[in-house]
Design a protein around this motif. Structure first.
Motif, PDB file in Angstrom:
ATOM      1  N   MET A  49      34.119-111.497   3.802  1.00  0.00           N
ATOM      2  CA  MET A  49      35.352-111.160   3.133  1.00  0.00           C
ATOM      3  C   MET A  49      35.488-109.700   2.630  1.00  0.00           C
ATOM      4  N   ALA A  50      36.405-109.123   2.733  1.00  0.00           N
ATOM      5  CA  ALA A  50      36.570-107.457   2.416  1.00  0.00           C
ATOM      6  C   ALA A  50      36.614-107.468   0.859  1.00  0.00           C
ATOM      7  N   ASP A  51      36.096-106.255   0.666  1.00  0.00           N
ATOM      8  CA  ASP A  51      35.815-105.819  -0.797  1.00  0.00           C
ATOM      9  C   ASP A  51      37.129-104.857  -0.993  1.00  0.00           C
ATOM     10  N   SER A  52      38.141-105.455  -1.321  1.00  0.00           N
ATOM     11  CA  SER A  52      39.239-104.511  -1.538  1.00  0.00           C
ATOM     12  C   SER A  52      39.414-103.507  -2.348  1.00  0.00           C
ATOM     13  N   LEU A 111      44.394 -98.980   1.632  1.00  0.00           N
ATOM     14  CA  LEU A 111      44.391 -98.771   3.528  1.00  0.00           C
ATOM     15  C   LEU A 111      45.203 -99.803   4.105  1.00  0.00           C
ATOM     16  N   ILE A 112      45.136-101.386   3.521  1.00  0.00           N
ATOM     17  CA  ILE A 112      45.802-102.190   4.035  1.00  0.00           C
ATOM     18  C   ILE A 112      47.334-102.124   3.806  1.00  0.00           C
ATOM     19  N   LYS A 113      47.609-101.951   2.442  1.00  0.00           N
ATOM     20  CA  LYS A 113      49.117-101.939   2.115  1.00  0.00           C
ATOM     21  C   LYS A 113      49.940-100.843   2.778  1.00  0.00           C
ATOM     22  N   ASN A 114      49.249 -99.721   3.040  1.00  0.00           N
ATOM     23  CA  ASN A 114      49.860 -98.571   3.556  1.00  0.00           C
ATOM     24  C   ASN A 114      50.140 -98.638   5.221  1.00  0.00           C
ATOM     25  N   LEU A 172      45.872-109.584   8.616  1.00  0.00           N
ATOM     26  CA  LEU A 172      45.794-107.860   8.455  1.00  0.00           C
ATOM     27  C   LEU A 172      44.551-107.659   7.654  1.00  0.00           C
ATOM     28  N   VAL A 173      44.270-108.294   6.495  1.00  0.00           N
ATOM     29  CA  VAL A 173      43.198-107.989   5.665  1.00  0.00           C
ATOM     30  C   VAL A 173      41.936-108.194   6.360  1.00  0.00           C
ATOM     31  N   GLN A 174      41.818-109.121   7.291  1.00  0.00           N
ATOM     32  CA  GLN A 174      40.561-109.170   8.235  1.00  0.00           C
ATOM     33  C   GLN A 174      40.542-108.344   9.382  1.00  0.00           C
ATOM     34  N   ALA A 175      41.575-107.848  10.005  1.00  0.00           N
ATOM     35  CA  ALA A 175      41.724-106.882  11.001  1.00  0.00           C
ATOM     36  C   ALA A 175      41.359-105.435  10.435  1.00  0.00           C
ATOM     37  N   ARG A 198      37.684-103.388  11.365  1.00  0.00           N
ATOM     38  CA  ARG A 198      37.916-102.082  11.874  1.00  0.00           C
ATOM     39  C   ARG A 198      37.107-101.336  10.967  1.00  0.00           C
ATOM     40  N   LEU A 199      37.141-101.312   9.690  1.00  0.00           N
ATOM     41  CA  LEU A 199      36.581-100.288   8.603  1.00  0.00           C
ATOM     42  C   LEU A 199      34.687-100.451   8.944  1.00  0.00           C
TER      43      LEU A 199
END
Length: 97
Positions: A1-4, A59-62, A75-78, A82-83
């Motif tokens: 899971m992403a650390d937003s 980054l996701i929002k932009n 999109l969050v997962q992608a 990538r990061l």
């Protein structure tokens, strides 16, 4: 899971040169001598991080806004994947916040 809340930036020693053709981008790091093929999402993430350190959620929002996309789980997962891949390549790194 992403650390937003995690902030990302280019790796400090990265000295990139870009070559674009036929919808693909090659980035050559003049410091390390490494060459990498980047997809569109990875390239946009790297280009945004050239000027600032920014949170993963930023980054996701932009990216979503610039490309007319929803900030959905795909999109969050992608972006997160990538990061992490760019981090493994020594192109970006996460800052401690």
């Amino acid at each position: 899971m992403a650390d937003s809340q995690r902030h990302w930036r280019l790796f400090p020693s990265l000295d990139p040169l870009y070559k674009y053709w036929d919808g693909e981008t090659i980035v050559f790091d003049r410091f390390s001598g490494n060459t990498h093929l980047l997809d569109e999402l990875s390239l946009e993430l790297v280009r945004e991080l050239e000027s600032t350190s920014i949170s993963e959620s930023g980054l996701i929002k932009n990216f979503a806004q610039a490309n007319g996309l929803e900030c959905d789980e795909a999109l969050v997962q992608a972006v997160s994947q990538r990061l992490e891949a760019l981090n493994q390549l020594g192109i970006v790194r996460a800052d401690s916040v």
